[in-house]
Enzyme design. Structure first.
Site, PDB file in Angstrom:
ATOM      1  N   HIS A 146       1.012  -1.090   0.094  1.00 46.35           N
ATOM      2  CA  HIS A 146       0.030  -0.006  -0.154  1.00 46.35           C
ATOM      3  C   HIS A 146       0.881   1.240   0.108  1.00 46.35           C
ATOM      4  O   HIS A 146       0.672   2.305  -0.825  1.00 46.35           O
ATOM      5  CB  HIS A 146      -0.760   0.076   1.234  1.00 46.35           C
ATOM      6  CG  HIS A 146      -1.670   1.013   1.263  1.00 46.35           C
ATOM      7  ND1 HIS A 146      -3.275   1.106   1.173  1.00 46.35           N
ATOM      8  CD2 HIS A 146      -1.516   2.254   1.841  1.00 46.35           C
ATOM      9  CE1 HIS A 146      -3.703   2.412   1.223  1.00 46.35           C
ATOM     10  NE2 HIS A 146      -2.676   3.049   1.919  1.00 46.35           N
ATOM     11  N   GLU A 147       1.740   1.260   0.915  1.00 41.06           N
ATOM     12  CA  GLU A 147       2.798   2.587   0.916  1.00 41.06           C
ATOM     13  C   GLU A 147       3.483   2.814  -0.120  1.00 41.06           C
ATOM     14  O   GLU A 147       4.106   3.858  -0.517  1.00 41.06           O
ATOM     15  CB  GLU A 147       3.390   2.431   2.136  1.00 41.06           C
ATOM     16  CG  GLU A 147       2.559   2.572   3.686  1.00 41.06           C
ATOM     17  CD  GLU A 147       1.680   3.590   3.590  1.00 41.06           C
ATOM     18  OE1 GLU A 147       1.989   4.774   3.154  1.00 41.06           O
ATOM     19  OE2 GLU A 147       0.448   3.513   4.088  1.00 41.06           O
ATOM     20  N   HIS A 150       1.937   4.475  -2.879  1.00 42.18           N
ATOM     21  CA  HIS A 150       1.907   6.087  -2.379  1.00 42.18           C
ATOM     22  C   HIS A 150       3.127   6.677  -2.789  1.00 42.18           C
ATOM     23  O   HIS A 150       3.272   7.689  -3.414  1.00 42.18           O
ATOM     24  CB  HIS A 150       1.633   6.418  -0.928  1.00 42.18           C
ATOM     25  CG  HIS A 150       0.191   6.035  -0.716  1.00 42.18           C
ATOM     26  ND1 HIS A 150      -0.711   6.636  -1.221  1.00 42.18           N
ATOM     27  CD2 HIS A 150      -0.400   5.451   0.364  1.00 42.18           C
ATOM     28  CE1 HIS A 150      -1.953   6.469  -0.770  1.00 42.18           C
ATOM     29  NE2 HIS A 150      -1.661   5.450   0.245  1.00 42.18           N
TER      30      HIS A 150
END
Length: 499
Positions: A146-147, A150
């Site tokens: 997920h990160e 980003h």
């Protein structure tokens, strides 16, 4: 209820860590060196929260952001579209889940709970402690991916990444990226939206990839593991009905439950479910082998109205019922207490005497075990061993053993490797998908907050020109989304821990 030993261990561990931290910070001789040590390693400690941050992965993020710019542009634009759809879909899904939870609170029907797409997970309550390693590893992997989304999206939009980190909150692990907010505020709302949607987009892709791996696992493991030949026993619960000299053992391959073929774990479950709701199977035996029940004592009614004729409490005898051969049109039944293994070994299954007549020209009679209403007699075929004979409630047999579809082609192979891969993939699918849904919710402190703000700025700037009005619209939408998520979590926790 939450297991007290688990709760005590967690509380004691955090109290010990916080006490040590407090003592070192208050020590005149160790305070400076301790705080320097924490700062040099990027560690931060607060009650029930441990955080670690580093810049060692920044070059990796920068390298990923430079790979095929055109492909990355299409990739993150796809993520933008998915993020907007997911934001709307998450609200619909949470609303439906809340309705199901409220319905479950007013009824005892367990099927309503099993139909819920989202459920609160509490380790040690509705998550077995034996599965904790899978849960936390899959959760951490989902957070890291997920990160990563980003970070790469931010660097592609010329936003600096200050660092990447991981944390533990109470018992739940997670990850984060620290973005330079000044750069973030200078780019357009569409660029911001690409960055904010990248996390949930990568969670969705990870979930789909894990699901594909789960379905393709038989293909990948085909050279060393075979499938479709039966269900392999990997564990037998100690003291269960499946344990014993003539029971199941680790390494046995179950191929049949009565006349229901078993080619894998799904067949095993379906066969047991079928046997649970179907009338008891009968067996074709020679009429000469039958002995009337008066030889062992008269047949008598149990409390539930069923008949029994074995009064000697033998573990090897069982009461069988059958129709009188001479009374073909009569519905009067006879009962005989007979050695069960001798009666059913090598015999065909049947429902009536006519079924037996089709198998042989000799006089065969269809005899049926006379058992209590929900009790079933089941022959479990696991060659080359003799049948395992089970008498009891079929779900008890299902919970007595652990099975897998994968049978090793070579003796040195580990039985648990396919089980590990299957279980881990299932956890990644569930948790990564759940993170995509939850983070898409327009809720304070989640990705959905920034996704909604950027979306409103990108779409309403010409319709609602006043910035304060747009902020007010966003605030009320976030308030509604936060209330919806909080209601789901609160009621979900109550359903899991209090009931």
């Amino acid at each position: 209820m939450i297991p007290v030993p688990l709760l005590v261990c967690v509380m004691a561990g955090w109290c010990a860590v916080y006490l040590a931290d407090t003592l070192l910070r208050s020590s005149a001789t160790h305070r400076i060196s301790y705080e320097s040590w924490l700062a040099s390693r990027g560690l931060m400690l607060s009650p029930f929260h441990l955080r670690w941050q580093t810049t060692m992965f920044n070059r990796l993020f920068a390298y990923c952001a430079r790979i095929n710019p055109r492909a990355l542009y299409l990739w993150f634009n796809s993520g933008l579209v998915f993020g907007i759809v997911a934001m709307l879909g998450s609200v619909v899904l949470l609303t439906k889940t809340l309705q199901q939870t409220l319905a479950q609170m007013t009824t005892d029907n367990p099927r309503i709970g099993s139909q819920q797409a989202l459920q609160v997970v509490v380790p040690g309550v509705n998550l077995p402690t034996s599965q904790l390693a899978y849960f936390f590893t899959a959760l951490l992997l989902s957070g890291v991916i997920h990160e990563l989304g980003h970070a790469v999206a931010a660097l592609r939009e010329q936003v600096r990444v200050n660092g990447f980190g991981m944390f533990v909150f109470v018992v739940y692990p997670g990850a984060f990226v620290d973005l330079f907010t000044t750069h973030l505020s200078l780019i357009s709302p569409t660029q911001q939206l690409r960055i904010f949607c990248a996390g949930v987009w990568h969670n969705f892709v990870l979930s789909v990839a894990a699901l594909a791996l789960l379905f393709l696992l038989p293909v990948f493991l085909f050279p060393v593991y075979s499938t479709g030949t039966g269900a392999l026993v990997t564990e037998v619960v100690q003291g269960s009905a499946a344990e014993g000299p003539r029971g199941l053992s680790v390494g046995d391959i179950v191929t049949r439950l009565e006349d229901c073929p078993v080619k894998g774990v799904e067949d095993w479950s379906n066969c047991l479910s079928h046997l649970s709701y179907s009338p008891q199977t009968g067996y074709c035996v020679p009429s000469t082998s039958l002995q009337p029940s008066w030889a062992h004592g008269r047949a008598f009614k149990r409390l539930d109205g069923t008949m029994d004729c074995c009064s000697n409490n033998s573990l090897t005898d069982l009461c069988f019922s059958y129709m009188k051969p001479q009374g073909r049109n009569s519905r009067e039944r006879e009962y005989a207490c007979m050695p069960v293994r001798k009666m059913v070994t090598g015999t065909r299954v049947c429902r009536t005497n006519d079924d037996c007549a089709a198998y042989s020209r000799y006089a065969l009679i269809c005899v049926t075990p006379s058992l209590e209403n929900q009790t079933r007699f089941i022959r479990v075929t696991h060659p080359p061993n003799t049948h395992m004979l089970f008498v009891g409630y079929p779900p008890h047999l299902q919970y007595s053993v652990s099975l897998t579809n994968f049978v090793p082609r070579f003796a040195f192979l580990n039985l648990d490797l396919p089980v590990f891969l299957e279980t881990f993939c299932k956890y990644v699918v569930s948790l990564s998908g759940a993170l995509a849904v939850v983070n898409s919710v327009p809720c304070f402190a989640l990705d959905g907050q920034w996704m909604l703000n950027a979306l409103l700025e990108a779409t309403l700037v010409t319709v609602v020109t006043d910035r304060q009005k747009r902020d007010l619209i966003g605030f009320f939408l976030l308030l509604a989304g936060s209330a919806l998520l909080a209601a789901n979590v609160a009621l979900g926790l109550w359903m899991v821990t209090a009931r």
